[in-house]
Design an enzyme around this catalytic site. Structure first.
Site, short mmCIF file in Angstrom:
data_model
loop_
_atom_site.label_atom_id
_atom_site.label_comp_id
_atom_site.label_asym_id
_atom_site.label_seq_id
_atom_site.Cartn_x
_atom_site.Cartn_y
_atom_site.Cartn_z
N ARG A 105 -56.48 -132.82 -16.79
CA ARG A 105 -57.92 -132.51 -17.30
C ARG A 105 -58.05 -132.08 -18.63
O ARG A 105 -59.08 -132.33 -19.35
CB ARG A 105 -58.55 -131.58 -16.15
CG ARG A 105 -59.76 -131.02 -16.59
CD ARG A 105 -60.91 -132.18 -16.57
NE ARG A 105 -62.04 -131.90 -16.99
CZ ARG A 105 -62.49 -131.45 -18.37
NH1 ARG A 105 -61.49 -131.58 -19.19
NH2 ARG A 105 -63.42 -131.29 -18.60
N TYR A 106 -57.09 -131.04 -18.96
CA TYR A 106 -57.25 -130.59 -20.43
C TYR A 106 -55.87 -130.99 -21.19
O TYR A 106 -54.84 -131.18 -20.67
CB TYR A 106 -56.91 -128.87 -20.34
CG TYR A 106 -58.03 -128.38 -19.27
CD1 TYR A 106 -59.44 -128.32 -19.76
CD2 TYR A 106 -57.67 -128.01 -17.89
CE1 TYR A 106 -60.35 -127.66 -18.88
CE2 TYR A 106 -58.72 -127.17 -17.36
CZ TYR A 106 -59.91 -127.31 -17.50
OH TYR A 106 -60.87 -126.82 -16.72
N ARG A 109 -52.36 -129.20 -20.77
CA ARG A 109 -51.84 -128.73 -19.56
C ARG A 109 -52.28 -129.75 -18.43
O ARG A 109 -53.21 -130.13 -18.37
CB ARG A 109 -52.21 -127.20 -18.93
CG ARG A 109 -53.57 -126.99 -19.12
CD ARG A 109 -53.95 -125.80 -20.12
NE ARG A 109 -55.21 -125.30 -20.09
CZ ARG A 109 -56.16 -125.51 -20.69
NH1 ARG A 109 -56.00 -126.37 -21.57
NH2 ARG A 109 -57.47 -124.83 -20.51
N CYS A 118 -49.90 -125.23 3.10
CA CYS A 118 -50.12 -124.04 2.62
C CYS A 118 -49.71 -123.02 3.52
O CYS A 118 -49.62 -123.38 4.79
CB CYS A 118 -51.70 -123.79 2.26
SG CYS A 118 -52.18 -122.96 0.68
N CYS A 122 -57.20 -120.53 3.59
CA CYS A 122 -58.49 -119.74 2.99
C CYS A 122 -59.89 -120.51 3.28
O CYS A 122 -59.95 -121.75 2.95
CB CYS A 122 -58.47 -119.56 1.55
SG CYS A 122 -56.69 -118.70 1.30
N CYS A 125 -61.26 -122.31 0.67
CA CYS A 125 -60.48 -123.39 -0.25
C CYS A 125 -61.36 -124.57 -1.08
O CYS A 125 -62.22 -124.92 -0.35
CB CYS A 125 -59.48 -124.18 0.95
SG CYS A 125 -58.34 -125.22 0.08
N ARG A 127 -59.86 -127.15 -2.65
CA ARG A 127 -58.91 -128.43 -2.34
C ARG A 127 -58.97 -128.96 -1.13
O ARG A 127 -57.89 -129.30 -0.66
CB ARG A 127 -57.72 -128.21 -3.13
CG ARG A 127 -57.37 -129.53 -3.93
CD ARG A 127 -55.95 -129.41 -4.76
NE ARG A 127 -56.35 -129.04 -6.36
CZ ARG A 127 -55.72 -128.50 -6.93
NH1 ARG A 127 -54.76 -127.60 -6.30
NH2 ARG A 127 -56.12 -128.25 -8.13
N ASP A 288 -66.61 -122.56 -6.37
CA ASP A 288 -66.61 -123.99 -6.92
C ASP A 288 -67.60 -124.65 -5.64
O ASP A 288 -67.79 -124.34 -4.44
CB ASP A 288 -65.31 -124.59 -6.61
CG ASP A 288 -64.40 -124.49 -7.64
OD1 ASP A 288 -65.01 -124.38 -8.76
OD2 ASP A 288 -63.16 -124.18 -7.39
N ASP A 325 -65.72 -123.45 -12.99
CA ASP A 325 -65.06 -124.89 -13.00
C ASP A 325 -66.51 -125.74 -13.03
O ASP A 325 -66.61 -125.98 -11.71
CB ASP A 325 -64.05 -125.07 -12.21
CG ASP A 325 -62.93 -125.98 -12.72
OD1 ASP A 325 -63.15 -126.61 -13.87
OD2 ASP A 325 -61.83 -126.16 -12.41
N LYS A 332 -63.39 -125.80 -16.95
CA LYS A 332 -63.46 -124.22 -16.89
C LYS A 332 -64.23 -123.61 -18.14
O LYS A 332 -64.14 -124.07 -19.28
CB LYS A 332 -62.36 -123.51 -16.73
CG LYS A 332 -61.64 -123.67 -15.49
CD LYS A 332 -60.43 -122.91 -15.54
CE LYS A 332 -59.68 -123.13 -13.90
NZ LYS A 332 -59.10 -124.48 -14.13
#
Ligand code: PLP
Length: 367
Positions: A105-106, A109, A118, A122, A125, A127, A288, A325, A332
């Site tokens: 995306r960037y 990185r 996981c 959470c 979450c 994702r 998000d 984001d 971001k």
């Protein structure tokens, strides 16, 4: 070998099932369910399944419906709310995927989805489209294609090992993954993004750190997620200390969550505790735009007010960057109260100080 089919194989994701709280009956033994918690549909497979590791479960106050740790892991019927225009891939990560598991995306990185597994689910979450999607750890071919991509893109200087949670992989699998990238790119900085230090600190063993230390051509960074001071337990502190003592700096990303940590005093305590334990608060994320998480999102105006007050109270080292984001892969952006108010006239800038006074600052003289 398919690690998902043979999770007990020692080369595969370590066995996180022992003592895991995953069913409604098990949750009911942990907490006295409220009506809202009882109304969550544990049988729907389009919702994120429940998964609470024993270490985290032990921190929950089962008699307090508002317990901030409980809210992060025990679902309610708020997750059934359907928000139109809100999907499961808020950052358009699929559009930015350059291989099956690599998101670019960037420019400098990339993020590698090491596994969908996981150690904790959470409820906030972001994702959810991927977490617990039964795909298992990246296979040899997926690792290979991602490593070749990074090899061909020297502008990429950092890779995020994320997921899921990279530390649900066995040491052996993780070692092979690191080797695949570092054999092509010895200079590649690797971020280990994990919540296990908070949720499953016994995962952090001397063997893990010793294995990481054998890769010395470029640094690792540990990226933790602590959302509440009560998550920073003695065991978690010890787990992080193993990384830091092993030469791996630690940074923390907190998600701003309504009813969990949307309080100046809670965040102040969290950031100071983290800093004291050699964990630099890095990001404070605005929630998000992902389905089933609306009840956690804090209105932006309130988030900005919290950020402003935190900046007054915290040292520069303890202060995280409040960030959002942006939807549709916007990336971001930092969010902050604006201290630069405008221009008095050309060459003279107006500022507001942290405690609300006015100052001006001139541009250098022109010649
Ligand atoms: C957040 C993120 C990164 C890392 O961003 P930093 O601002 O450098 O921490 C990289 N790739 C993706 C896809 C991300 O979401």
């Amino acid at each position: 070998m398919d690690c998902f089919a043979s999770p007990l194989d020692e080369r595969c994701a370590i066995q996180y099932t022992k003592g895991m709280i995953e069913t409604k009956d098990q949750v009911e033994q942990l907490v006295r369910l409220t009506d809202k918690e009882r109304a969550f549909d544990y049988d729907r497979d389009d919702l994120l399944a429940v998964k609470i590791p024993p270490h985290y479960a032990a921190l929950i106050d089962g008699d307090d419906p508002a317990d901030p740790l409980r809210r992060q892991v025990v679902p309610t019927d708020d997750e059934l709310l359907v928000e139109h225009q809100v999907g499961l891939d808020p950052q358009d990560e699929r559009r930015y995927s350059v291989t099956s598991r690599l998101i670019h995306r960037y420019p400098s990185r990339v993020a590698f989805l090491t596994t969908d597994v996981c150690a904790i689910h959470c409820r906030h979450c972001f994702r959810r489209r991927f977490t617990s999607s039964d795909q298992g750890p990246a296979n040899a071919q997926q690792i290979e294609e991602a490593a070749l991509y990074v090899a061909a893109h020297p502008e990429v200087t950092e890779i995020l090992f994320t997921g899921g949670d990279v530390l649900t992989l066995s040491d052996q699998r993780l070692k092979e993954m690191i080797e695949a990238f570092r054999s092509r790119r010895p200079d590649l900085i690797i971020r280990l993004c994990t919540r296990t230090v908070a949720s499953y600190p016994q995962r952090i063993t001397d063997e893990l750190i010793a294995m990481l230390k054998t890769f010395s051509s470029a640094p690792f960074y540990l990226l933790t997620q602590f959302n509440h001071p009560r998550e920073v337990t003695a065991q978690a502190i010890e787990a992080v200390a193993r990384f830091v003592d092993g030469g791996i700096p630690a940074l923390n990303q907190t998600v701003l969550l309504r009813g969990v940590n949307d309080s100046v005093t809670v965040l102040q305590e969290l950031c100071n505790t983290l800093l004291f334990n050699r964990i630099k608060p890095y990001y404070l994320f605005q929630g998000d735009l992902v389905q089933s998480t609306a009840h956690f999102r804090v209105p932006l105006e309130r988030g900005l007010a919290i950020e402003r007050e935190l900046r007054k109270r915290l040292s520069g080292l303890a202060m995280p960057t409040y960030a959002l984001d942006l939807p549709e892969g916007g990336g971001k952006v930092p969010l902050s109260h604006t201290y630069l108010v405008g221009k008095e006239h050309e060459g003279l800038w107006n500022f507001e100080t942290v405690d609300g006074q006015v100052r001006t600052y001139p541009d250098p003289p022109t010649d």
